[in-house]
Design an enzyme around this catalytic site. Structure first.
Site, PDB file in Angstrom:
ATOM      1  N   ASP A 161      16.917 -14.419  24.178  1.00  0.00           N
ATOM      2  CA  ASP A 161      17.239 -14.394  22.685  1.00  0.00           C
ATOM      3  C   ASP A 161      18.149 -13.284  22.300  1.00  0.00           C
ATOM      4  OD1 ASP A 161      15.207 -16.443  21.746  1.00  0.00           O
ATOM      5  OD2 ASP A 161      13.705 -14.848  22.011  1.00  0.00           O
TER       6      ASP A 161
ATOM      7  N   CYS B 209      30.557  21.083  60.932  1.00  0.00           N
ATOM      8  CA  CYS B 209      31.862  21.710  60.878  1.00  0.00           C
ATOM      9  C   CYS B 209      32.453  21.881  59.553  1.00  0.00           C
ATOM     10  CB  CYS B 209      32.688  21.206  61.639  1.00  0.00           C
ATOM     11  SG  CYS B 209      33.243  19.387  61.006  1.00  0.00           S
TER      12      CYS B 209
ATOM     13  N   CYS C 210      27.898  24.615  11.658  1.00  0.00           N
ATOM     14  CA  CYS C 210      28.125  24.831  13.176  1.00  0.00           C
ATOM     15  C   CYS C 210      28.209  23.458  13.821  1.00  0.00           C
ATOM     16  CB  CYS C 210      26.690  25.478  13.650  1.00  0.00           C
ATOM     17  SG  CYS C 210      26.547  27.149  13.349  1.00  0.00           S
TER      18      CYS C 210
ATOM     19  N   ASP D  26      10.498 -15.653  16.826  1.00  0.00           N
ATOM     20  CA  ASP D  26      10.524 -16.524  17.717  1.00  0.00           C
ATOM     21  C   ASP D  26       9.298 -16.729  18.219  1.00  0.00           C
ATOM     22  OD1 ASP D  26      11.795 -18.188  19.784  1.00  0.00           O
ATOM     23  OD2 ASP D  26      10.974 -16.702  21.384  1.00  0.00           O
TER      24      ASP D  26
END
Length: 821
Positions: free
Chosen positions: A696, A70, A6, A493
């Site tokens: 980074d 309106c 499917c 880092d």
């Protein structure tokens, strides 16, 4: 959708729509992710899905609108709402001041509709009244589950007498004799016919509704296999009951019990499958449960309760003790302590006062405060978290490509196999050949299970990413979930990742002829112009000593080197040794001092006054308490750990030695981290980079997987593949371990799904009959087929019990986005 075929069929149908560049369909979430190379044409996509034999659920809701006067107002609002992507139709009634909106399920959030109404110049109000069709996707799933349970119960009650009487007479000779003595065989067959027919075209009608149209389109699916198999058994039995003379001698047998049991067992499998699929999305439900339902917003000078959807950016909101913070914002007045554990994992409530940032979904504890809403609706941090989890759960992994290729031909191949089985048994089988041929062909049709193949990958992704959210790990896409498990090197880092990211000044030594206090005041005056954390540390140290800072002019920052400015009559320069070298200033006077500082993991900076070396300053960024534990945990996973830093090599190596880091890339300028990752990748190693996610970004994008580590609103979700909501490095270990566990789980599921079919389809076809006389009953085939999907789902659910290999200490808190059950 019921199976992998499917999924493939819907993807192909959507991909043929003009303008569509990609389509990914997920069986577990029952959703499609469609990309266009032009304006999105959702109507064409819906039409393609409908033509493929499937449907997109439609939701109907009502919105009350203020300000219409309106018919032109009505027209304007209708056009504004209709222009929202995902809206099918909008009808506005001026008399009731209400709009009835039809949308594709989940495609048009209420906030988008409200924004469109406001843009048209009117004001939406929340309406609690919804149309009959205004059920959510969750309501629709619950309703389908209820219908499945009802159909299964009916089928089971009607099938049980057939099964007991038919199988009982075979297994217990006394029962067989009693039946023949008291009930004629024809009467028994007619009773079986009545019961089996009700099952076939009552609870079993759902298979015909999907399977027959699929056959007509020459695109058979799992429902088609069930229809062919059960109908063949039922129809043959009808002929044997009412026209036995039409069958060859010796082949007059009935298989009503097979047709009824097939439908009953497959319905049982669908019930169990639906229940398990519902449990896979619990993480999203619980995340959504963190959202507040209402807010106390200032209206006309007083605070009133309004629905969360009515809160707009700029509103002033009051939060009382025990309240959930409704949306993100900034505190205006008052103070309190707020439990932010759902974001940061910190168990200790955080103090909030004027100017502090608060996050929607967190819980206020003691005091009360007012704050101004800065992010509402889809822009809040919690909404972004939910969106990331949903995106990851709906992702397709590269491993899914194999499944897609197989399922594209699987069902037709099963039908061909069944036809060949029938023919071989009919022409070469023992008597009664027709009966053997029918039974074995039906068994082949029923045993095939593309359902298990279709569920193998998405269910594991849903459960795995949901469990990840509970651990504070957000996967932004499925590819990262698969790629992360291949990591060989974790590059970190330093600042903000290994360390707290808030350096402090520890030493200041001046050269001969300079006054310490005056030099510190001059340096701090310059650094006050910079937003760098090191600059903040120096300024804080100067203020702690009660020094008065001067006015700095002609400020200049040289990225990766240092800063300079004029203070009074003096020209001041502050930076690394390479900056002094660039300015032609020797730092030899402090060489030994700098070496000593480096050994202590302190970063030496130099200050020059009017072109002369004035001082060396030591700044240290303290290591996070959980960093050593996290490094050990990464090593326990067999990974190499590297550190990338702009620090000088002595300082970097001192930190690496202290933490047990394997490789050091030091003195890297901000734009050099990408090259550093390329060097670490030498030898074909897969590198995962962990950084703060803000400065980074290039390195995060360059690595095989980029992980942003941070807390709260500082998380840069756009630059990384994985986001850690806590600033704790332990989350990296948890993410990698969970990636390995999820991919292993997927492979187990796929092995089971493929091995199951590879082993049992030949058995159903009768290959063991010449050897051992073994044949597979269609009833057993139906039971095995149903259980295969349940097995795959059950195996995926094991990921909910995944235990984090690295746990935070009591001081740091265990990161958690979702409250434990």
């Amino acid at each position: 959708m019921t199976c992998a075929s499917c999924v493939r069929r819907v993807e192909v149908a959507i991909s043929k729509v003009p303008g569509v560049t990609a389509a990914a369909v997920n069986l577990a979430t029952e959703s499609a992710d469609v990309a266009f190379d032009r304006t999105a044409d959702s109507a064409a996509v819906i039409a393609a899905i409908n033509s493929a034999g499937y449907a997109v659920p439609v939701e109907k809701s009502e919105v009350e609108i203020e300000g219409m006067t309106c018919a032109s107002c009505v027209r304007r609002v209708e056009l504004a709402i209709a222009a929202v992507p995902g809206v099918l139709k909008a009808s506005v009634n001026l008399a009731t001041e209400r709009a009835t909106v039809e949308t594709f399920a989940g495609a048009a959030p209420r906030s988008a509709i409200d924004a469109a109404i406001r843009k048209a110049g009117y004001e939406p109000r929340r309406s609690d009244k919804t149309g009959v069709e205004g059920d959510s996707r969750e309501d629709a799933r619950n309703r389908e589950f209820s219908h499945l349970k009802r159909d299964f119960a009916i089928a089971a009650v009607l099938t049980l007498p057939i099964f007991v009487l038919e199988m009982g007479s075979h297994l217990f000779p006394p029962m067989h004799h009693w039946l023949l003595t008291n009930i004629t065989q024809q009467s028994l067959y007619i009773a079986f016919f009545v019961l089996a027919t009700i099952v076939q075209f009552g609870p079993g009608l759902r298979f015909y509704k999907k399977g027959v149209p699929a056959l007509v389109r020459l695109a058979p699916d799992m429902n088609s296999l069930v229809v062919l198999g059960s109908t063949a058994a039922w129809a043959y039995s009808v002929v044997a009951t009412f026209a036995p003379g039409a069958l060859p001698a010796g082949t007059v047998n009935v298989y009503f019990e097979a047709s009824a049991v097939i439908i009953t067992l497959i319905l049982l499998g669908r019930v169990l499958e639906a229940k398990a699929k519902g449990r896979t999305s619990e993480a999203i439900k619980r995340l959504m449960g963190l959202q507040a339902k209402s807010a106390r917003v200032q209206r006309n000078g007083e605070f009133v309760d309004v629905a969360l959807e009515e809160v707009a950016a700029g509103d002033v909101i009051q939060v009382r003790p025990g309240d959930k913070v409704p949306v993100d914002g900034t505190v205006l007045s008052g103070s309190s302590f707020v439990d932010e554990s759902m974001i940061s994992g910190e168990p200790i409530p955080v103090s909030k006062g004027e100017g502090a940032e608060v996050v929607g979904g967190t819980i206020n504890k003691t005091g009360s405060f007012t704050y101004r809403a800065t992010k509402v609706g889809a822009d809040t941090l919690l909404a972004q978290i939910i969106r990331m989890v949903e995106t990851a759960q709906g992702s397709k992994l590269p491993i899914q490509a194999l499944v897609d290729k197989v399922t594209s031909w699987f069902v037709p191949a099963v039908m061909v196999t069944a036809a060949l089985t029938f023919a071989v048994w009919l022409f070469f089988g023992p008597e009664p050949a027709v009966s053997f041929a029918l039974v074995n062909a039906v068994a082949v049709l029923i045993i095939a299970c593309p359902c298990a193949m279709g569920l193998a990958t998405p269910t594991s992704i849903m459960v795995g990413t949901g469990r990840a959210a509970e651990l504070g790990v957000l996967f932004r896409n499925g590819e990262a979930l698969q790629s992360l498990k291949s990591t060989q090197v974790v590059a970190l880092d330093k600042t903000g990742t290994l360390t707290a990211g808030k350096p402090v000044m520890t030493d200041l030594e001046v050269a001969n002829g300079f006054d310490r206090a005056k030099v510190l005041a001059l340096v701090a005056s310059v650094e006050a112009q910079s937003e760098h954390p090191v600059a903040s540390a120096i300024v804080a140290a100067a203020k702690d000593e009660g020094l008065v800072l001067g006015e700095a002019g002609a400020f200049e920052a040289v990225p990766g080197y240092g800063v300079s400015a004029s203070v009074g009559k003096h020209r001041i320069a502050v930076g690394a040794d390479r900056y002094m070298a660039k300015l032609g200033i020797s730092v030899q006077e402090f060489a030994e001092t700098a070496i000593s500082m480096g050994y202590k993991a302190k970063t030496p900076l130099y200050a020059a006054v009017d072109g002369k070396l004035a001082a060396v300053i030591a700044v240290s960024d303290p290591i996070k308490p959980t960093t050593p534990q996290a490094i050990r945990a990464l090593h326990d996973l067999g990974l190499k750990v590297a550190m990338i830093t702009g620090d000088n090599r002595r300082t970097a190596e001192a930190i690496a030695a202290q933490l047990g880091i394997d490789e050091v890339v030091a003195e890297v300028l901000p734009d050099g981290k990408v090259d550093a990752i390329k060097r670490l990748r030498a030898g074909g190693r897969a590198v995962t980079f962990v950084g703060d996610g803000i400065n980074d970004a290039p390195a995060l994008a360059e690595a095989e997987v980029g992980i942003a580590i941070g807390t709260g609103t500082d998380v840069a979700i756009e630059s990384a593949d994985v986001v850690l909501m806590s600033g704790d490095l332990l989350g990296v270990t948890n993410a990698i371990a969970l990636s390995k566990a999820t991919i292993s789980n997927i492979r187990q599921n796929l092995f089971w799904a493929f091995a199951y079919n590879a082993a049992l389809i030949p058995v159903a076809a009768g290959v063991l009959y010449p050897i051992s006389g073994t044949l597979l009953s269609p009833m057993l085939a139906a039971g095995a087929m149903a259980m295969s999907s349940v097995f795959v789902l059950g195996n995926a659910m094991r990921l909910k019990r995944f235990k984090a290999p690295a746990r935070a200490t009591a001081t740091s808190g265990a990161p958690s986005l979702v409250p434990a059950e």
